[in-house]
Design a protein around this motif. Structure first.
Motif, PDB file in Angstrom:
ATOM      1  N   THR A  57     -27.091  14.913 -68.275  1.00 33.98           N
ATOM      2  CA  THR A  57     -27.055  16.291 -67.810  1.00 33.98           C
ATOM      3  C   THR A  57     -28.252  17.033 -68.379  1.00 33.98           C
ATOM      4  OG1 THR A  57     -25.672  18.273 -67.531  1.00 33.98           O
ATOM      5  CG2 THR A  57     -25.664  17.233 -69.697  1.00 33.98           C
ATOM      6  N   GLY A  61     -23.747  20.565 -70.042  1.00 34.63           N
ATOM      7  CA  GLY A  61     -22.594  19.723 -70.326  1.00 34.63           C
ATOM      8  C   GLY A  61     -21.270  20.453 -70.283  1.00 34.63           C
ATOM      9  N   ASN A  64     -20.496  21.512 -66.301  1.00 41.49           N
ATOM     10  CA  ASN A  64     -20.012  20.434 -65.431  1.00 41.49           C
ATOM     11  C   ASN A  64     -18.976  19.547 -66.118  1.00 41.49           C
ATOM     12  OD1 ASN A  64     -21.554  18.663 -67.115  1.00 41.49           O
ATOM     13  ND2 ASN A  64     -23.357  18.960 -65.807  1.00 41.49           N
ATOM     14  N   ALA A  66     -19.366  17.510 -68.458  1.00 40.43           N
ATOM     15  CA  ALA A  66     -19.847  16.211 -68.908  1.00 40.43           C
ATOM     16  C   ALA A  66     -19.530  16.001 -70.380  1.00 40.43           C
ATOM     17  CB  ALA A  66     -21.352  16.098 -68.667  1.00 40.43           C
ATOM     18  N   ASN A  79     -28.163  14.195 -72.969  1.00 43.76           N
ATOM     19  CA  ASN A  79     -28.526  15.549 -72.581  1.00 43.76           C
ATOM     20  C   ASN A  79     -30.047  15.643 -72.675  1.00 43.76           C
ATOM     21  OD1 ASN A  79     -28.903  18.254 -72.135  1.00 43.76           O
ATOM     22  ND2 ASN A  79     -27.721  18.961 -73.896  1.00 43.76           N
ATOM     23  N   GLU A  84     -34.863  18.780 -65.470  1.00 40.72           N
ATOM     24  CA  GLU A  84     -34.099  18.144 -64.392  1.00 40.72           C
ATOM     25  C   GLU A  84     -34.851  16.999 -63.721  1.00 40.72           C
ATOM     26  OE1 GLU A  84     -32.584  22.255 -65.086  1.00 40.72           O
ATOM     27  OE2 GLU A  84     -34.579  21.401 -64.685  1.00 40.72           O
ATOM     28  N   ALA A 103     -26.138  11.666 -62.904  1.00 44.40           N
ATOM     29  CA  ALA A 103     -27.011  12.728 -63.402  1.00 44.40           C
ATOM     30  C   ALA A 103     -26.582  14.053 -62.781  1.00 44.40           C
ATOM     31  CB  ALA A 103     -28.465  12.424 -63.047  1.00 44.40           C
ATOM     32  N   ALA A 104     -26.121  14.983 -63.613  1.00 43.50           N
ATOM     33  CA  ALA A 104     -25.481  16.191 -63.105  1.00 43.50           C
ATOM     34  C   ALA A 104     -26.185  17.468 -63.537  1.00 43.50           C
ATOM     35  CB  ALA A 104     -24.022  16.230 -63.564  1.00 43.50           C
ATOM     36  N   THR A 105     -26.378  18.365 -62.562  1.00 45.52           N
ATOM     37  CA  THR A 105     -26.886  19.702 -62.826  1.00 45.52           C
ATOM     38  C   THR A 105     -26.528  20.580 -61.640  1.00 45.52           C
ATOM     39  OG1 THR A 105     -28.825  21.029 -63.463  1.00 45.52           O
ATOM     40  CG2 THR A 105     -29.189  19.275 -61.839  1.00 45.52           C
ATOM     41  N   HIS A 134     -23.575  20.237 -58.779  1.00 47.38           N
ATOM     42  CA  HIS A 134     -22.375  21.068 -58.887  1.00 47.38           C
ATOM     43  C   HIS A 134     -22.734  22.556 -58.747  1.00 47.38           C
ATOM     44  CE1 HIS A 134     -23.408  21.959 -63.159  1.00 47.38           C
ATOM     45  NE2 HIS A 134     -23.741  20.668 -63.223  1.00 47.38           N
TER      46      HIS A 134
END
Length: 346
Positions: A57, A61, A64, A66, A79, A84, A103-105, A134
């Motif tokens: 992320t 964190g 989302n 995470a 992290n 990004e 991989a989340a953002t 997200h």
């Protein structure tokens, strides 16, 4: 400034008492049904039995969730900070070594900022990277255009060898995460506003490329995706009180799209309305229109979503009402479609 003074997670999650939200955005929603809250928990459960899973992320964190994964699998959590593009490339490198990275953002950063990395580093070499966007759509209402993710579906579905899917609610997200584990190529998972009420009472069995009919009907079909599925179901209930039978199809699989479901809707109901929380240009509505046109389907059709403009700043619930993307608004648009159809037939 210290990092802890910058933490906006409670605002993003809709739990802070900061006076920046419309009460309709949060009332009556159990946090256990919020996609952003089950993301880390579900992956942590899956990782207990799958050593390939890693989560990355970009300093979000808490937003989302995470961190729920990090608490149980700290050595498999990264992290990267506010970087990004680097995160997507790092994920691609990990995928090339046998991992399945998530991989989340924010959707606005994942899809718009990182489009080149998703295409060139993930999709082109056919690597199993799961890019999780997200707080997509208008869910970051007060943060303006830089944080609104309205173009992501239109952009992502044009990338070759990239699977694009949308989470409908918490149970649906769990199903998508499970489905993604053995998918051979890159995937973009779009999560909604994080306040999505339940559509699926249990975790559904999903087949990539096959939409889910969540309500049957005979007068028209509402094809919705992501956060708009629940209000579409509510709109169908409103229409039923007016003597209109509306089918609701959850088109969670954007690429590949369920061509058979689209054509069946056209043939069975004669009217199709697409509903999406995003720019109508290039997104779900355009994808459905392409299928109908190429098949020569004779059907009344309308795309419904955000017009080709930058939306104003405001509470998400107010923005949905403004663009008629809430249940009453969708019902109005559906009624207009059917009224115009009758006028053309007269």
């Amino acid at each position: 400034m210290a990092t802890d003074t910058q933490d906006q997670s409670e605002i993003f999650n809709g739990t802070a008492n900061v006076g920046l939200k419309d009460t309709r955005s949060v009332d009556g929603t159990d946090t256990r049904t919020i996609p952003a809250f089950v993301f880390g928990e579900e992956l942590a459960d899956l990782a207990e039995h799958d050593p390939r899973i890693v989560v990355l992320t970009a300093d979000l964190g808490r937003s989302n969730r995470a961190l729920d994964f990090a608490a149980r699998h700290p050595t498999r959590f990264v992290n990267v900070g506010i970087a990004e593009k680097n995160m997507i490339t790092i994920a691609a490198g990990m995928a090339s070594c046998g991992y399945v990275p998530f991989a989340a953002t924010f959707g606005s950063f994942a899809a718009l900022l990182c489009a080149e990395q998703i295409r060139t580093d993930c999709a082109y070499p056919d690597l199993p990277v799961r890019v999780v966007g997200h707080h997509s759509g208008m869910s970051m209402g007060f943060y303006g255009t830089s944080h609104h993710s309205l173009e992501d579906l239109g952009m992502m579905r044009t990338i070759a060898d990239l699977t694009v899917v949308c989470a409908t609610d918490a149970n649906h997200l769990r199903a998508l995460l499970r489905l993604s584990l053995n998918h051979p190529g890159a995937m973009y998972l779009r999560l909604g506003r994080g306040r999505d009420p339940e559509v699926y009472a249990a975790v559904p069995e999903l087949v990539l490329g096959r939409a889910e009919t969540v309500r049957d009907g005979s007068d028209l079909t509402i094809i919705a995706t992501g956060s708009e599925v629940h209000p579409a179901v509510q709109a169908a209930e409103i229409l039923s009180t007016q003597g209109i039978s509306a089918r609701v199809v959850d088109m969670w699989t954007i690429s590949p799209l369920d061509r058979a479901a689209v054509l069946d809707a056209a043939e069975s109901t004669g009217a199709v309305l697409t509903v999406e929380e995003g720019n109508v240009t290039g997104g779900l509505g355009t994808a459905v229109a392409e299928i109908l046109l190429e098949a020569g389907a004779r059907v009344s059709f309308r795309r419904h979503g955000v017009p080709d403009e930058h939306v104003p700043v405001g509470p998400p619930a107010a923005l949905y009402a403004h663009y008629r993307l809430d249940a009453p608004g969708i019902a109005e648009v559906a009624h207009e479609l059917l009224t115009s159809t009758k006028g053309q037939q007269a």
